[in-house]
Design a protein around this motif. Structure first.
Motif, PDB file in Angstrom:
ATOM      1  N   ASN A   1      58.283  27.699 -94.195  1.00 12.99           N
ATOM      2  CA  ASN A   1      56.859  27.687 -94.509  1.00 12.99           C
ATOM      3  C   ASN A   1      56.045  27.702 -93.215  1.00 12.99           C
ATOM      4  O   ASN A   1      55.441  26.699 -92.821  1.00 12.99           O
ATOM      5  N   PRO A   2      56.002  28.852 -92.509  1.00 16.49           N
ATOM      6  CA  PRO A   2      55.214  28.918 -91.257  1.00 16.49           C
ATOM      7  C   PRO A   2      53.727  28.733 -91.503  1.00 16.49           C
ATOM      8  O   PRO A   2      53.005  28.278 -90.616  1.00 16.49           O
ATOM      9  N   TYR A   3      53.245  29.095 -92.691  1.00 13.47           N
ATOM     10  CA  TYR A   3      51.826  28.928 -92.983  1.00 13.47           C
ATOM     11  C   TYR A   3      51.422  27.457 -92.900  1.00 13.47           C
ATOM     12  O   TYR A   3      50.349  27.131 -92.420  1.00 13.47           O
ATOM     13  N   GLN A   4      52.292  26.564 -93.374  1.00 12.82           N
ATOM     14  CA  GLN A   4      51.978  25.145 -93.367  1.00 12.82           C
ATOM     15  C   GLN A   4      51.917  24.580 -91.956  1.00 12.82           C
ATOM     16  O   GLN A   4      51.206  23.607 -91.698  1.00 12.82           O
ATOM     17  N   GLU A   5      52.650  25.197 -91.031  1.00 11.71           N
ATOM     18  CA  GLU A   5      52.712  24.652 -89.676  1.00 11.71           C
ATOM     19  C   GLU A   5      51.404  24.790 -88.926  1.00 11.71           C
ATOM     20  O   GLU A   5      51.175  24.091 -87.941  1.00 11.71           O
ATOM     21  N   GLN A   6      50.544  25.736 -89.349  1.00 11.01           N
ATOM     22  CA  GLN A   6      49.279  25.915 -88.633  1.00 11.01           C
ATOM     23  C   GLN A   6      48.401  24.672 -88.740  1.00 11.01           C
ATOM     24  O   GLN A   6      47.533  24.449 -87.894  1.00 11.01           O
ATOM     25  N   MET A   7      48.594  23.866 -89.794  1.00 12.48           N
ATOM     26  CA  MET A   7      47.739  22.695 -89.978  1.00 12.48           C
ATOM     27  C   MET A   7      47.957  21.652 -88.894  1.00 12.48           C
ATOM     28  O   MET A   7      47.085  20.826 -88.640  1.00 12.48           O
TER      29      MET A   7
ATOM     30  N   ARG B   1      48.144  22.270 -85.796  1.00 16.83           N
ATOM     31  CA  ARG B   1      47.320  22.647 -84.639  1.00 16.83           C
ATOM     32  C   ARG B   1      45.854  22.815 -84.999  1.00 16.83           C
ATOM     33  O   ARG B   1      45.061  23.267 -84.178  1.00 16.83           O
ATOM     34  N   MET B   2      45.483  22.473 -86.221  1.00 16.73           N
ATOM     35  CA  MET B   2      44.108  22.663 -86.672  1.00 16.73           C
ATOM     36  C   MET B   2      43.228  21.485 -86.233  1.00 16.73           C
ATOM     37  O   MET B   2      43.680  20.343 -86.159  1.00 16.73           O
ATOM     38  N   HIS B   3      41.978  21.787 -85.959  1.00 16.17           N
ATOM     39  CA  HIS B   3      41.020  20.755 -85.553  1.00 16.17           C
ATOM     40  C   HIS B   3      40.836  19.764 -86.711  1.00 16.17           C
ATOM     41  O   HIS B   3      40.732  20.161 -87.875  1.00 16.17           O
ATOM     42  N   SER B   4      40.813  18.475 -86.382  1.00 22.44           N
ATOM     43  CA  SER B   4      40.739  17.439 -87.423  1.00 22.44           C
ATOM     44  C   SER B   4      39.465  17.548 -88.263  1.00 22.44           C
ATOM     45  O   SER B   4      39.482  17.251 -89.468  1.00 22.44           O
ATOM     46  N   ASP B   5      38.344  17.996 -87.648  1.00 23.17           N
ATOM     47  CA  ASP B   5      37.102  18.126 -88.405  1.00 23.17           C
ATOM     48  C   ASP B   5      37.188  19.254 -89.426  1.00 23.17           C
ATOM     49  O   ASP B   5      36.548  19.204 -90.487  1.00 23.17           O
ATOM     50  N   ASP B   6      37.961  20.298 -89.093  1.00 26.17           N
ATOM     51  CA  ASP B   6      38.069  21.451 -89.990  1.00 26.17           C
ATOM     52  C   ASP B   6      39.173  21.294 -91.022  1.00 26.17           C
ATOM     53  O   ASP B   6      39.182  21.991 -92.046  1.00 26.17           O
ATOM     54  N   LEU B   7      40.136  20.399 -90.769  1.00 17.90           N
ATOM     55  CA  LEU B   7      41.295  20.267 -91.671  1.00 17.90           C
ATOM     56  C   LEU B   7      40.880  19.814 -93.065  1.00 17.90           C
ATOM     57  O   LEU B   7      41.390  20.310 -94.075  1.00 17.90           O
ATOM     58  N   VAL B   8      39.916  18.889 -93.128  1.00 16.85           N
ATOM     59  CA  VAL B   8      39.466  18.385 -94.432  1.00 16.85           C
ATOM     60  C   VAL B   8      38.819  19.500 -95.239  1.00 16.85           C
ATOM     61  O   VAL B   8      39.110  19.697 -96.428  1.00 16.85           O
ATOM     62  N   LEU B   9      37.919  20.284 -94.592  1.00 17.02           N
ATOM     63  CA  LEU B   9      37.260  21.389 -95.285  1.00 17.02           C
ATOM     64  C   LEU B   9      38.264  22.447 -95.726  1.00 17.02           C
ATOM     65  O   LEU B   9      38.155  23.020 -96.814  1.00 17.02           O
ATOM     66  N   PHE B  10      39.274  22.698 -94.878  1.00 16.89           N
ATOM     67  CA  PHE B  10      40.298  23.690 -95.198  1.00 16.89           C
ATOM     68  C   PHE B  10      41.078  23.278 -96.446  1.00 16.89           C
ATOM     69  O   PHE B  10      41.285  24.076 -97.368  1.00 16.89           O
ATOM     70  N   LYS B  11      41.506  22.024 -96.503  1.00 14.43           N
ATOM     71  CA  LYS B  11      42.283  21.549 -97.653  1.00 14.43           C
ATOM     72  C   LYS B  11      41.438  21.523 -98.926  1.00 14.43           C
ATOM     73  O   LYS B  11      41.944  21.830-100.017  1.00 14.43           O
ATOM     74  N   GLU B  12      40.161  21.146 -98.806  1.00  9.87           N
ATOM     75  CA  GLU B  12      39.296  21.118 -99.984  1.00  9.87           C
ATOM     76  C   GLU B  12      39.103  22.525-100.560  1.00  9.87           C
ATOM     77  O   GLU B  12      39.171  22.730-101.776  1.00  9.87           O
ATOM     78  N   ALA B  13      38.865  23.514 -99.683  1.00 11.54           N
ATOM     79  CA  ALA B  13      38.675  24.893-100.153  1.00 11.54           C
ATOM     80  C   ALA B  13      39.942  25.434-100.796  1.00 11.54           C
ATOM     81  O   ALA B  13      39.908  26.091-101.848  1.00 11.54           O
ATOM     82  N   GLU B  14      41.081  25.150-100.191  1.00  6.80           N
ATOM     83  CA  GLU B  14      42.360  25.626-100.736  1.00  6.80           C
ATOM     84  C   GLU B  14      42.667  24.947-102.064  1.00  6.80           C
ATOM     85  O   GLU B  14      43.126  25.581-103.018  1.00  6.80           O
ATOM     86  N   ALA B  15      42.433  23.624-102.173  1.00  8.72           N
ATOM     87  CA  ALA B  15      42.700  22.902-103.422  1.00  8.72           C
ATOM     88  C   ALA B  15      41.792  23.395-104.543  1.00  8.72           C
ATOM     89  O   ALA B  15      42.223  23.523-105.698  1.00  8.72           O
ATOM     90  N   ALA B  16      40.512  23.677-104.233  1.00  7.99           N
ATOM     91  CA  ALA B  16      39.589  24.168-105.263  1.00  7.99           C
ATOM     92  C   ALA B  16      40.047  25.506-105.821  1.00  7.99           C
ATOM     93  O   ALA B  16      39.956  25.768-107.028  1.00  7.99           O
ATOM     94  N   CYS B  17      40.560  26.368-104.969  1.00  9.39           N
ATOM     95  CA  CYS B  17      41.054  27.678-105.434  1.00  9.39           C
ATOM     96  C   CYS B  17      42.323  27.521-106.248  1.00  9.39           C
ATOM     97  O   CYS B  17      42.483  28.156-107.288  1.00  9.39           O
TER      98      CYS B  17
END
Length: 822
Positions: A506-512, A514-530
């Motif tokens: 799961n290389p896609y999961q590994e990008q998280m 290296r993701m900025h902590s401020d953006d990680l929450v927004l990223f997970k919320e957008a992905e979970a909503a979809c």
């Protein structure tokens, strides 16, 4: 044949023997169970009879006590009689007897007609009188409880011959006797009540003599019995295990009473019928078992024995049948095996001939022994001969190694037909040996020429697709949400500035990581909503750290492309792009706009101030025609200042720095101010402004300055786009929690193609009329942002050449006071 016949005879005899043994066991167990049930029922009958004897004895003792009370007392009063009844709890024992009382022989003198009562001190007394008593007259003097049996007082036994006969018999013999049903003695009670009579003599000794002295007779102690309740509650099992019914033969002559032996009741349940003699009367009693008693009897044992016997018989019969058939099966099996071998040979040949795969059978030297139809179709293009049996395998498939290991191989062969496409054949080799030990080889072949060509085309298409993605730097990812695995393209790895690691599912999961902590929450919320189906797409921008501690901006856009029947997301597909450079350009553009806007505001302010001073000078000081020029300059200065303000507001919105100051204020005040300010502006477009005054004064919670800004945008648009000589209306409507403010006009309406983008920045209807009326296209976009920041909503309704309404809502003040306008 003789052996088979004997076996069948033995099987029949054994079956008869076991069936007979089973039936005998069934009868024996049935007899034992029936005997035990009869014994258990007889115990219940005996217990009931013993209890009945005790009940009769209790009544006799009760009358003995009353007898003793009369004999030892000089005189018995009604009060003493009542106290004696109370001591016996007669009222609380009505299920045993109805009443007790005293009856005396009537005297012949003093005209008392047998009444032995004498009134002394206003108290009734029962005492012995010296008068001569009538021989056949007995009268009831006392009875308790008196309230419910007062009708018995003064009852003369002579009114009923049968009752009188039994009373005389009791007096003469000294026995306690029961007189039968006499419901007609006192018709008021409506039911039969037998009398239990015990004679009373002057001396207690006469009471127990075989022949008491008639001259010593005083009277009777008697009890009134309730036959229906008398035989109830004899034992605890009555009603649950046994039912008792009694017939009281009151007409039986006293001298003809005799005991009747117990007889069985002719009924399917357990039962007895028995007659007993008590106190001169015959009672016919019927005892019958209840369903509860029947249900606990061991009658099932016989059926268990019968079932076991039948099962054993069936088992023995089955064993014998198996043994008999075993010999038959052996003979049949030999014949069947022979036929099966023949059938299998035919079946295999049929399968080989009709198989979709090409099948060849060759010997060790490569000679073709057999080829099915599919093999002929596949190999005939490789040779000019029709018969393959004249060919060897090396001539048709020269690259095929018969001496190699078994397994799959891929062969490229050239067709004998000119200009024919070379064939690619997939071959599976399997070596086996005959019963004589000769080596054979079976080849399964399949033409994969078309499959290989398509696979090559797919690879080439994928390469072209990857080149296209690489040229635009778009990375693609495919996520299996069910298995938690993902596949990413090479461009995706380049954008993320990482390398593919072997074993990573799961290389896609590994990008998280290296993701900025401020953006990680927004990223997970957008992905979970979809994934949960709340949004169609997962669009988000985030930062990842790469080499040299550099942060890169990545834009991600993903959709769920496969869901389970219950709606669960199974697969997600999306793209990611490195937008760092475009993000920097966008930031530079915003900074430039903000800088220019701020720099323009300062000279504009100076220009407006100078024009204002020129306008304020006297007419004599100004050149001719200068007023019109100053008015034009001021108008364009105001327009340019408004544009600068809109651009600054838009820059604040984009940077997230737009703020509002929410306070509570009167809505009527804003409506009045807006009406006055726009009268002059509306006259320029030849329209009128109408503001209906609300009936009540309402307080709203909002930023007053920003509400005026929104109203200015809506009213200016309504005036500009209204038909000439029409009315622009500004109205307010109270909702449960909000105030709805609407601006309406009559004009051309909003074009259908413009409605979806009307609230976007710099959005204007693309027609000449709209362009002539001016505007930047920022007003509605800024208005929507301001209303939403204040907790409201904004919208519109429009029809071509009909009324167009723009509305927005503001929250009502929680502690507002609505005052009637006086």
């Amino acid at each position: 044949m003789s052996s088979d016949h004997s076996a069948r005879w033995f099987q029949g005899i054994s079956l008869i023997f076991f069936l007979g043994l089973t039936y005998f066991s069934f009868l024996l167990v049935h007899k034992i169970a029936e005997s035990r049930s009869q014994e258990a029922f007889q115990v219940l009958v005996d217990q009931s009879l013993i209890s009945l004897d005790r009940r009769f004895e209790d009544y006799s003792r009760l009358l003995d006590g009353l007898n003793g009370l009369v004999v030892v007392s000089d005189q018995v009063t009604a009060l003493e009689m009542s106290n004696y009844a109370k001591a016996l709890n007669v009222n609380d024992s009505m299920f045993m007897l109805d009443a007790i009382g005293l009856a005396t022989a009537a005297p012949e003198e003093n005209g008392l007609r047998g009444n032995l009562f004498a009134l002394t001190d206003s108290t009734s007394q029962f005492r012995s009188l010296p008068s001569t008593l009538q021989a056949d007259r007995f009268v009831v003097e006392y009875i308790e409880p008196l309230a419910s049996h007062q009708m018995f007082l003064g009852l003369d036994f002579a009114s009923k011959p049968d009752l009188l006969a039994i009373a005389k018999k009791s007096r003469d013999t000294g026995q306690t006797l029961i007189a039968g049903h006499f419901s007609d003695i006192v018709p008021q009670i409506g039911e039969s009540r037998p009398f239990m009579l015990k004679p009373i003599y002057k001396s207690l000794q006469n009471t127990y003599l075989m022949k008491p002295q008639k001259d010593d007779f005083i009277g009777f102690a008697f009890a009134v019995l309730n036959v229906e309740d008398f035989f109830k509650g004899l034992t605890t099992a009555q009603g649950r295990m046994i039912e008792i019914q009694t017939e009281f033969n009151a007409n039986t002559a006293i001298d003809n009473i005799k005991n009747v032996p117990a007889t069985a009741i002719d009924a399917p349940d357990y039962g007895r019928r028995q007659s007993i003699e008590k106190f001169g009367q015959t009672f016919s009693m019927s005892f019958a078992s209840t369903p509860q008693f029947d249900s606990i009897q061991p009658f099932r044992a016989r059926w268990v024995v019968l079932t076991l016997g039948l099962l054993i018989t069936a088992l023995v019969s089955t064993i014998l049948r198996v043994l008999i058939r075993k010999n038959q099966t052996i003979a049949v099996t030999i014949a069947q095996k022979t036929r099966d071998l023949e059938t299998q040979d035919k079946e295999k040949r049929s399968i080989l001939e009709n198989a979709m795969l090409a099948i060849l059978s060759v010997n060790k030297s490569g000679e073709i022994l057999h080829a099915n139809e599919a093999a002929l179709k596949l190999l005939l293009p490789l040779t000019s001969q029709i018969c393959l049996s004249e060919k060897t395998l090396s001539e048709l498939l020269p690259d095929m190694d018969l001496q190699g290991v078994d397994g799959w191989s891929k062969l490229h062969v050239t067709s004998a037909i000119e200009e024919a496409e070379p064939l690619i054949i997939e071959v599976e080799k399997k070596t086996w040996f005959t019963a004589e030990g000769e080596e054979r080889t079976t080849l399964l072949m399949r033409d994969i020429t078309v499959t290989e060509r398509h696979a090559k085309e797919i690879v080439e298409a994928e390469q072209r697709w990857n080149l296209a993605l690489m040229s635009v730097q778009i990375g693609v990812f495919d996520i299996d949400l069910e298995r938690e695995t993902s596949i990413v393209s090479d461009t995706w790895l380049e954008n993320m500035q990482t390398e593919a690691r072997s074993g990573c599912k799961n290389p896609y999961q590994e990008q998280m990581v290296r993701m900025h902590s401020d953006d990680l929450v927004l990223f997970k919320e957008a992905e979970a909503a979809c994934i949960e189906g709340r949004t169609d797409r997962a669009e988000v921008r985030f930062r990842v750290i790469v080499a040299n501690d550099e942060w890169r901006w990545i834009k991600s856009d993903a959709v769920v492309v496969e869901r389970a029947p219950d709606g669960t997301a199974l697969r997600m597909l999306g793209i990611q792009m490195d937008v760092t450079e475009s993000f920097k350009l966008e930031r530079m553009k915003r900074d430039f706009v903000a800088t220019v806007s701020h720099e323009l505001r300062t000279p504009l302010t100076s220009i407006k101030g100078a024009l204002g001073l020129l306008q304020a000078q006297s007419q004599a000081e100004k050149p001719k025609g200068s007023d019109r020029l100053i008015e034009i300059a001021l108008s364009n200065s105001d327009r340019l200042a408004s544009l600068v303000d809109d651009i600054l507001d838009m820059e604040k919105m984009n940077s997230g720095n737009m703020n509002v100051e929410v306070n509570s204020f009167s809505l009527n005040e804003i409506l009045s101010d807006a009406s006055r300010q726009f009268e002059t502006y509306a006259s320029q477009w030849n329209v009128g402004v109408e503001v209906p005054k609300p009936e009540v004064e309402q307080m709203i919670s909002a930023d007053k300055k920003r509400v005026i800004q929104v109203l200015t945008n809506l009213l200016s648009n309504a005036c500009k786009f209204a038909h000439s000589e029409t009315i622009v209306r500004l109205t307010a409507e109270i909702l449960p929690t909000h105030m709805k403010i609407s601006v309406s006009n009559f004009g051309p309406g909003i074009p259908e193609e413009f409605r979806s983008t009307i609230f976007q920045p710099f959005s204007q209807a693309d027609n000449s009329d709209a362009r002539k009326r001016g505007g930047t296209g920022l007003g509605l976009s800024i208005s929507r942002t301001l209303i939403e920041l204040m907790g409201g909503t904004i919208g519109f309704e429009s029809e071509p050449d009909q009324e167009t309404v723009f509305w927005f809502t503001c929250p009502l003040t929680d502690a507002s006071e609505v005052l009637a306008v006086v």
